[in-house]
Design a protein around this motif. Structure first.
Motif, short mmCIF file in Angstrom:
data_model
loop_
_atom_site.label_atom_id
_atom_site.label_comp_id
_atom_site.label_asym_id
_atom_site.label_seq_id
_atom_site.Cartn_x
_atom_site.Cartn_y
_atom_site.Cartn_z
N THR A 1 0.83 -1.20 0.00
CA THR A 1 0.00 0.00 0.00
C THR A 1 0.87 1.25 0.00
OG1 THR A 1 -1.75 -1.10 1.20
CG2 THR A 1 -1.72 1.28 1.31
N ILE A 2 0.62 2.13 -0.97
CA ILE A 2 1.27 3.43 -0.96
C ILE A 2 0.18 4.43 -0.60
CG2 ILE A 2 2.60 5.12 -2.29
CD1 ILE A 2 3.38 2.74 -4.14
N TYR B 1 -4.28 -1.29 8.10
CA TYR B 1 -4.68 -1.56 9.48
C TYR B 1 -5.76 -2.64 9.52
CZ TYR B 1 -6.49 -0.67 14.18
OH TYR B 1 -6.89 -0.80 15.48
N ALA B 2 -6.64 -2.61 8.51
CA ALA B 2 -7.75 -3.56 8.48
C ALA B 2 -7.29 -4.98 8.15
CB ALA B 2 -8.78 -3.10 7.44
N GLN B 3 -6.04 -5.14 7.75
CA GLN B 3 -5.54 -6.48 7.39
C GLN B 3 -4.81 -7.12 8.56
OE1 GLN B 3 -3.21 -6.47 3.77
NE2 GLN B 3 -4.06 -4.47 3.29
N SER B 4 -5.13 -6.73 9.76
CA SER B 4 -4.45 -7.22 10.95
C SER B 4 -4.12 -8.72 10.85
CB SER B 4 -5.34 -6.96 12.16
OG SER B 4 -4.70 -7.39 13.31
N GLY B 5 -2.88 -9.06 11.13
CA GLY B 5 -2.46 -10.46 11.14
C GLY B 5 -1.99 -10.97 9.80
N ASN B 6 -2.30 -10.26 8.72
CA ASN B 6 -1.90 -10.72 7.39
C ASN B 6 -0.42 -10.41 7.16
OD1 ASN B 6 -1.63 -11.28 4.67
ND2 ASN B 6 -2.77 -9.46 4.01
N PRO B 7 0.40 -11.43 6.89
CA PRO B 7 1.83 -11.17 6.70
C PRO B 7 2.17 -10.59 5.33
CG PRO B 7 1.39 -13.51 6.52
CD PRO B 7 0.08 -12.85 6.83
N TYR B 8 1.16 -10.49 4.45
CA TYR B 8 1.44 -10.02 3.09
C TYR B 8 0.94 -8.60 2.82
CZ TYR B 8 2.91 -14.79 2.36
OH TYR B 8 3.57 -15.97 2.46
N GLY B 9 0.63 -7.87 3.87
CA GLY B 9 0.26 -6.46 3.71
C GLY B 9 1.40 -5.60 4.23
N ILE B 10 1.83 -4.65 3.43
CA ILE B 10 3.02 -3.87 3.80
C ILE B 10 2.85 -2.44 3.32
CG2 ILE B 10 4.29 -4.35 1.65
CD1 ILE B 10 6.77 -4.88 3.49
N SER B 11 3.54 -1.51 3.97
CA SER B 11 3.48 -0.11 3.52
C SER B 11 4.71 0.67 3.98
CB SER B 11 2.21 0.56 4.06
OG SER B 11 2.14 1.89 3.61
N THR B 12 4.94 1.81 3.33
CA THR B 12 6.02 2.70 3.73
C THR B 12 5.44 3.88 4.49
OG1 THR B 12 5.80 3.32 1.41
CG2 THR B 12 7.86 2.30 2.06
N THR B 13 6.22 4.45 5.41
CA THR B 13 5.71 5.56 6.22
C THR B 13 6.37 6.86 5.79
OG1 THR B 13 7.44 5.50 7.89
CG2 THR B 13 5.58 4.01 8.19
N VAL C 1 8.90 -2.69 10.93
CA VAL C 1 10.02 -3.42 10.33
C VAL C 1 11.30 -2.61 10.54
CG1 VAL C 1 11.02 -4.28 8.18
CG2 VAL C 1 8.59 -4.57 8.63
N ALA C 2 11.34 -1.43 9.96
CA ALA C 2 12.57 -0.65 10.10
C ALA C 2 12.35 0.81 9.80
CB ALA C 2 13.64 -1.20 9.17
N LEU C 3 13.06 1.66 10.51
CA LEU C 3 13.21 3.05 10.12
C LEU C 3 14.43 3.06 9.21
CD1 LEU C 3 12.60 6.13 10.47
CD2 LEU C 3 14.32 6.11 12.26
N LEU D 1 9.39 1.29 7.13
CA LEU D 1 8.60 0.21 6.54
C LEU D 1 7.79 -0.47 7.64
CD1 LEU D 1 8.46 -1.10 3.66
CD2 LEU D 1 10.01 -2.83 4.53
N ILE D 2 6.50 -0.71 7.39
CA ILE D 2 5.65 -1.35 8.38
C ILE D 2 4.84 -2.49 7.76
CG2 ILE D 2 5.33 0.58 9.99
CD1 ILE D 2 2.70 1.16 8.36
N LEU D 3 4.45 -3.45 8.61
CA LEU D 3 3.52 -4.50 8.20
C LEU D 3 2.19 -4.25 8.90
CD1 LEU D 3 5.89 -7.58 8.63
CD2 LEU D 3 5.13 -6.62 6.45
N ALA D 4 1.18 -5.01 8.52
CA ALA D 4 -0.14 -4.89 9.17
C ALA D 4 0.02 -5.17 10.67
CB ALA D 4 -1.11 -5.87 8.53
#
Lengths: 507, 338
Positions: free
Chosen positions: B54-55, B102-114, B137-139, B270-273
């Motif tokens: 998600t961007i 946020y709505a994909q809580s627990g899903n390991p395949y949802g990712i986004s950049t901050t 994940v990481a700053l 980088l963050i995951l759900a």
């Protein structure tokens, strides 16, 4: 200032095959948008904005600009053949364009309008080439106080130029200002009228409003007028005319007309809030008053078609100056162009040409090429556009609704904005019905927040003192020019409008 | 493995009850994940799963460029086995896109950049999520600011600036209010002991114009956007807010070097759900350690004048929390939020 060097560099950017392809596509779309009555360049541009997302910024901007000035060419075809202006800026072209066609001179009229448009457009671009760097230099002394005054100048000119119905125009502008207050207040960071909704933090985006007002609103109005019932029966056949090309007389009698109105149109275009429609009406009345054959105006005088056609194209070039060098749009369509720049992360302003020389000069160079392409298209592709005019409005109408909806949704993939667009469409219809000005609303929606922010920035800087507006010399100049415009424009306008009405009544 | 997944699904649905759209999205993701679970339970990431990136902003912006740079690196070095589908879900200053994740809580395949809005948007609007809710994940980098004056100004150094500002309050321009542009000079002024009026603008070029027209005394901005004007001498850099001065601003002191460390910056990470499985978090931490070593990443950092600041996993969560609290405190004290 090495203008030629810059222009050559711009040309080398513009002339790549892919850019030329987009430029041609833009010119073509501009013509089509111009031909469809009630569907103007602002709605056309707004809808095509999302299409450019995958492109290079320069290709995208070149294409969108071509749509913008291309619409001025297309709008005249219906003015001449159908007595229905495709565009508000081509209303004046019906005065003599349609009578010419009735006299069996539709061919020469179509060719001359293309040439006049080309001359106006090209002179306009030449003037941009020379003047834009100078304007950019001057505008470097502009800060928040000057921006506030310029925004006010734009709104005042627009309202003053509406003429008799200025009160309705003012109300329209105030509605635009009111809508512009929605969103996070820039200075305090507090949300205003957002109701806690994340969709409204950024305010009401003017693109859906513009698509609604100019796309759907105009469409509903066209249906209200019964355009779907009148077929294309009224269209004048030009194929059987004895002479398609203009005579030597046509050329000779209109050369000075073209020269005059290229300059006049350009100057009017530079003034924020004036623009192509006003330029074309002004050109028509000036031409009639100085012509030796003024009694022939309205009966099919070539100069009466050439004058507004030259002026509206020159004006649409002129409007690029405040857009590029100040970042201030003077009309609804340049506001959409500004939005296109912003979507690409480009902020037009005093530093724009210096910091993005390739883009700025690429765009300017592309306008030379675009005008040439449009000249060819609008002469040789006339049969194609005649076919388009023949498409019944009952088919065209629903297509426009679908395009408007898709266009709005694809900008931000937002349902809220799509609903806003439909609401604006309904409001736009009633505004047209009761004589309000959708253009004033859209421009106020863009300029309102700008003016508010600039005023508050100014007063923070001056610690609350309004004296800052007379202490800075740039501010004083703008105030002086604004006063001059507000005094003189209505006089010229009255002159233009009365001439127009006389012709309408007579023709 | 499977019971654990089921578990997560239930929590998802409970925590989202009432938010119909979110639940529907969550269910749509949870169901295929549950069916696929037995086959892929052993391994993350599975080549059969498409990574849903998600961007939260439109194409062309800072967030979009960062996401697409990382994806490009992942593809170039074959770091991710499956397909990656990147989608711009813009709207509400990031609320829409991160709400979707946020709505994909627990899903390991949802990712986004901050980016900066990841911290500021929840402070401004009623977002259902907070920055620390997501699986960190990481700053990777931070956006820092440089304080500049007009090149023709009499002020040559930051010491002169502070002295002048203590005598007569200055006005300093910046972009936005609920923003690092406002927080940085506010904290700096507090530490250095001067007063100023903050003038907020909509964009960097508007405030630059205002400074060049002598309407403003000074402004803060991302060095990348004004480097040309700094090099041509039209703007004079005085002090930098990050930990290390970028090469392009050589000789400019940092606020910390002056003894006025402010410790806030905009997180590009980088963050995951929320509640993503630990092995997914771990896999991404390992992968990002490889990504930041590539020359492509160095080039991205240099061309966007970012400060490389790398923090992994739970430390990133703490960083986000601290940044949010710091922002909240300053913004509340000036009445920008309530």
């Amino acid at each position: 200032m090495d203008i030629f060097g810059d222009l050559l560099m711009g040309l080398s950017v513009a002339i790549t095959p892919i850019n030329m392809l987009y430029l041609l596509a833009g010119a073509m779309v501009g013509m089509i948008v111009g031909v469809i009555p009630g569907f103007g360049p602002s709605a056309g541009l707004a809808i095509l904005l999302p299409v450019t997302f995958g492109m290079d910024p320069i290709s995208a901007i070149m294409m969108l600009a071509a749509i913008y000035y291309g619409a001025m060419y297309g709008g005249t075809i219906t003015s001449i053949l159908l007595n229905t202006p495709g565009e508000s800026a081509t209303v004046a072209s019906t005065f003599d364009g349609f009578p010419l066609a009735k006299k069996g001179r539709a061919g020469p009229a179509l060719v001359m309008q293309a040439v006049a448009s080309f001359v106006g457009g090209t002179v306009g671009v030449i003037l941009i080439t020379i003047l834009a760097p100078m304007f950019a230099q001057v505008s470097r002394s502009f800060g928040p106080p000057e921006y506030f005054l310029l925004a006010i100048m734009g709104m005042l000119t627009l309202v003053v130029m509406i003429g008799k119905e200025w009160k309705l125009g003012l109300i329209s502008a105030l509605i635009g200002f009111a809508l512009g207050t929605v969103g996070v207040d820039l200075e305090t960071g507090q949300g205003r009228y957002t109701f806690g909704s994340a969709e409204l933090i950024g305010g009401i985006y003017f693109i859906p409003i513009a698509i609604g007002l100019f796309g759907l609103g105009e469409l509903f109005f066209a249906f209200y007028q019964g355009l779907h019932k009148t077929g294309s029966g009224g269209i004048i056949q030009y194929e059987n005319e004895e002479r398609f090309w203009p005579t030597a007389q046509d050329w000779i009698s209109t050369r000075m007309t073209m020269a005059r109105h290229s300059v006049l149109g350009f100057v009017v275009g530079v003034i924020p809030g004036a623009g192509a429609t006003i330029a074309s009406l002004m050109a028509y009345s000036t031409e009639r008053s100085i012509s030796k054959n003024s009694e022939n105006f309205g009966k099919g005088e070539m100069a009466g078609l050439v004058a507004p056609e030259t002026a509206n194209n020159a004006a649409s070039s002129g409007a690029m100056i405040p857009l590029l060098t100040l970042g201030i749009p003077g009309s609804a369509s340049t506001a959409v162009l500004l939005a296109a720049f912003l979507l690409w992360g480009l902020r037009p302003g005093p530093l724009f040409m210096e910091q993005n020389p390739e883009l700025a000069w690429g765009l300017i160079a592309s306008m030379y090429l675009g005008n040439m392409a449009l000249l060819a298209i609008s002469i040789f592709a006339i049969p194609l556009f005649v076919q388009l005019i023949k498409v019944p409005y009952r088919v065209l109408g629903p297509t426009v609704v679908v395009i408007c909806t898709l266009g709005t949704f694809s900008v931000h993939a937002s349902f809220v904005e799509t609903y806003l667009m439909f609401a604006a469409g309904i409001i736009g219809f009633f505004m047209r019905l009761y004589g309000f000005s959708p253009a004033a609303l859209v421009l106020a929606l863009v300029l309102g927040p700008l003016a508010e922010e600039a005023l508050r920035q100014t007063l923070t800087i001056s610690r609350g003192s309004f004296m800052i507006f007379v202490e800075r010399s740039a501010s004083l100049w703008i105030i002086a020019i604004t006063i001059a415009l507000v005094v003189f424009l209505p006089l010229l306008n009255r002159f233009g409008k009365s001439a127009g009405q006389a012709e309408k009544a007579g023709g | 493995m499977q019971p654990k997944r089921e578990d997560k699904m239930t929590t998802t649905n409970e925590s989202q009850s009432g938010w119909v759209r979110a639940t529907a999205i969550a269910a749509a993701f949870a169901v295929p994940a549950a069916f696929a679970a037995p086959a892929i339970a052993q391994e993350y990431p599975s080549a059969d799963e498409t990574l849903d990136w998600t961007i939260a902003f439109g194409p062309g912006g800072g967030n979009d460029i960062m996401a697409r740079t990382i994806i490009e690196i992942l593809n170039t070095y074959d770091l991710y086995p499956g397909d990656i589908s990147a989608e711009n879900r813009a709207g509400g200053s990031g609320a829409v896109g991160w709400g979707y994740l946020y709505a994909q809580s627990g899903n390991p395949y949802g990712i986004s950049t901050t980016s900066g809005s990841f911290v500021t948007t929840p402070l401004q609007a009623d977002t259902p999520w907070q920055p620390e809710d997501f699986t960190p994940v990481a700053l990777l980098a931070t956006d820092d600011l440089v304080l500049v004056v007009n090149g023709s100004s009499e002020i040559e150094t930051v010491e002169e600036f502070i002295a002048a500002a203590q005598e007569r309050p200055m006005n300093i321009g910046g972009t936005g209010t609920v923003n690092v542009d406002f927080i940085v000079p506010t904290l700096f002024a507090q530490r250095a002991g001067f007063e100023f009026d903050y003038v907020s603008f909509n964009s960097m070029s508007e405030q630059t114009t205002a400074l060049l027209s002598d309407a403003l005394d000074a402004m803060v901005g991302n060095p990348g956007e004004i480097l040309g004007l700094i090099e041509s001498g039209e703007l004079r850099p005085l002090v930098f807010s990050g930990q290390n001065t970028p090469a392009a601003l050589e000789g400019v002191p940092t606020m910390a070097e002056l003894g006025y460390d402010i410790g806030v910056s905009m997180p590009r990470g980088l963050i995951l759900a929320p509640d993503a499985p630990a092995e997914a978090q771990e896999w991404w931490i390992n992968t990002m350690q490889q990504v930041v070593e590539t020359p492509e990443w160095d080039e991205y950092i240099a061309s966007n004048t970012l400060t490389p600041t790398v923090i992994y996993g739970e430390d990133f969560r703490t960083f986000l929390e601290n940044t949010k609290n710091g922002f909240e405190e300053v913004l509340r004290s000036v009445g920008a939020i309530d």
